[in-house]
Design an enzyme around this catalytic site. Sequence first.
Site, short mmCIF file in Angstrom:
data_model
loop_
_atom_site.label_atom_id
_atom_site.label_comp_id
_atom_site.label_asym_id
_atom_site.label_seq_id
_atom_site.Cartn_x
_atom_site.Cartn_y
_atom_site.Cartn_z
N LYS A 53 34.81 -35.53 37.17
CA LYS A 53 34.57 -36.55 35.85
C LYS A 53 32.89 -36.68 35.71
O LYS A 53 32.59 -36.85 34.67
CB LYS A 53 35.34 -38.03 36.32
CG LYS A 53 36.68 -37.82 36.23
CD LYS A 53 37.47 -39.08 36.86
CE LYS A 53 39.02 -38.80 36.93
NZ LYS A 53 39.62 -40.06 37.56
N GLN A 97 38.91 -45.00 41.20
CA GLN A 97 39.67 -43.73 41.61
C GLN A 97 40.71 -44.35 42.40
O GLN A 97 40.77 -44.88 43.57
CB GLN A 97 39.08 -42.58 42.30
CG GLN A 97 39.71 -41.33 42.35
CD GLN A 97 40.17 -40.83 40.96
OE1 GLN A 97 39.63 -40.95 40.06
NE2 GLN A 97 41.29 -40.12 40.87
N ASP A 120 40.05 -46.57 32.22
CA ASP A 120 41.21 -45.91 32.41
C ASP A 120 42.42 -46.63 31.73
O ASP A 120 43.64 -46.11 31.77
CB ASP A 120 41.43 -46.27 33.96
CG ASP A 120 41.30 -45.21 35.06
OD1 ASP A 120 41.54 -44.08 34.32
OD2 ASP A 120 40.77 -45.34 35.99
#
Length: 290
Positions: A53, A97, A120
């Site tokens: 990422k 995460q 997200d």
Amino acid sequence: MAELIDGKVLSAQIRSEVRTEVENRIKSGKRAPFLTVVLIGEDPASASYVKGKAAASAEVGIGSDTLTFDASISEKEVLDVISRLNADQKVDGILVQLPLPAHIDERKVINAIDPAKDVDCFHPQSVGNLVIGIDGFQPATPAGIVEMLQRSQIPTAGKHCVIIGRSNIVGKPLANLMLKKGIDSTVTVCHSRTPNLPEIARQADILVAAIGRANFVTADMVKKGAVVIDVGINRVEDATRERGYRLVGDVDFEAVSKIASFITPVPGGVGPMTIAVLLQNTLKASNKQD
Ligand code: GUN
């Protein structure tokens, strides 16, 4: 023989579009978008995703920072970090995460993220907007799948999309995206407790496998000419590989590719698309904060 939908090529297109938009932002005197990733603990898969990422962000001109914490960090400390990032005007997107260590309540942490920075699309407000059809952040894997279909000129309107798997990250948000006005599929969601799953799968024009079991979708579960999207990333032992395993999807690729019209490979299919959508979301977050 099915045509391959190449996630590497399609995600490169999206990344190039994001790069152009970031350059235009900077030309007009605005700052580069900025993503902060929070990584807790030592999970090697998570560490590898986070690296990907950060690298993809840098490549398109998005600034990023990874805050790494020991697995022993308390829930309160994580919530304090989120609160600080929420208040930091330089941070456009926050990504925690997952999975988190067992002593930290994942839901509490996600709920603490400012919805305006929820790249997200995991916050209940983001999920609610998705269900109602209000434009906002896109869930990365589902939106990556829709991008694949649209960029491959695969019609979705009136098509029967059968999704195998009901996770909060893939199955449920994908069902909502496929139902959206403009995409207009008829959607069925199957899961581990669906007794006649093969029979339903065989009715799919678009079959999405997101159940997390290697080779779960076999050729007898696929209608001739169906479009097959494989979200699975499963490790299977392979002594011929240096690392001792190889990655396979949820679909028996070899057999199903003889029946489907289009199919995604693993790796190199859905995976690269998810990072591309994250970059789109981070750009969107910075445009909203201006
Ligand atoms: N872990 C596995 N997939 C994801 C994802 O898309 N986002 C986050 N934050 N964690 C993940």
